[in-house]
Design an enzyme around this catalytic site. Sequence first.
Site, short mmCIF file in Angstrom:
data_model
loop_
_atom_site.label_atom_id
_atom_site.label_comp_id
_atom_site.label_asym_id
_atom_site.label_seq_id
_atom_site.Cartn_x
_atom_site.Cartn_y
_atom_site.Cartn_z
N HIS A 1 25.60 93.01 35.54
CA HIS A 1 26.17 91.66 35.63
C HIS A 1 27.57 91.57 35.02
O HIS A 1 27.72 91.16 33.87
CB HIS A 1 25.27 90.69 34.85
CG HIS A 1 23.99 90.38 35.54
ND1 HIS A 1 23.85 89.39 36.47
CD2 HIS A 1 22.77 90.96 35.42
CE1 HIS A 1 22.60 89.34 36.89
NE2 HIS A 1 21.92 90.29 36.28
N CYS B 1 23.10 91.91 41.22
CA CYS B 1 21.68 91.88 40.87
C CYS B 1 20.86 91.40 42.07
O CYS B 1 20.80 92.10 43.07
CB CYS B 1 21.47 91.04 39.62
SG CYS B 1 19.88 91.35 38.83
N GLU C 1 29.71 89.32 35.50
CA GLU C 1 30.03 87.92 35.18
C GLU C 1 29.52 87.51 33.81
O GLU C 1 29.86 86.45 33.31
CB GLU C 1 29.48 86.99 36.28
CG GLU C 1 28.01 86.62 36.19
CD GLU C 1 27.05 87.73 36.63
OE1 GLU C 1 27.50 88.87 36.85
OE2 GLU C 1 25.84 87.44 36.73
#
Lengths: 83, 222
Positions: free
Chosen positions: B194, B86, B196
């Site tokens: 994302h 990002c 994560e």
Amino acid sequence: MPAPLKARVHVMLKDGVLDPQGEAVRHALGTLGFTGVEAVRQGKVIELDLAATDKASAEAEVKAMCEKLLANTVIEKYSVEIA
Amino acid sequence: MKAAVITFPGSNCDRDLAEAFAKAGAEVTRVWHKETELPKGTDIVGIPGGFSFGDYLRCGAIAARSPVGQAVAAHAKKGGYVLGICNGFQVLTEMGLLPGVLMRNAGLKFVCRTVGLTVATRESAYTAGWQTGSVIRVPVAHHDGNYTADAATLQRLKAEDRIAFTYVDNPNGAMADIAGILSDNRRVLGMMPHPERVVDAAQGGTDGSVLFRSVVGALAEA
């Protein structure tokens, strides 16, 4: 003693790079009744107060600042005015 | 295997990224942006999402030129791995480690939702855990994710098989539906979604854990 210099940097998207924000502004102007606006391009103006007093070297230095940080030359062009 | 996760003022996915690396088995060090060196023996650097330096000037522009930014660039130049997610992807383009730029979303709105991604190549340490063509679900959350590059760059990315992920349903106007790209040595990955945020069932998905296990595993063997 010469006065310290001021620099004004204009940063604009290069021609041909789509500017969605400019396009949104154009659209909003049309909604307000300002017909006849054929294109809007949005950019930035950055003003710098310089300690330098030599115009030529100040201009060269500000151009280096543009290349290194102030503009992303992949998509943006810039111009420098020294006064 | 050592991972270093950078924190800039305004980063907000740094802890999640550190957790994701740790969960995959990495020894993780958190690194503040004023550091001029990475911890000794760093294998991979993680540049997290967020709004580094308030997105001032341009997204990622100030972070790319920060003291630690220079150390990250040096790490990449000597063949080190870097994962930018990002805002981290924006930082990597501003550093010049990845080509192109992330422009304002075509729809001008911040887009925050889980999207489908196609794994466009499994030929990288990051994506080797999937099959090419696998479809995964990963959240996006960004205002400036509209990947833009000139025609020659796009052609080169395609010809060199460097597009890592593409959107199933393009949320931001990105050229060629690009969600993530690799460097020419395939060790630097920048992606807008994302991974994560999907490494634990409690987060609502685990598709992202494949990426972390894959790259941490590959580097642990190396």
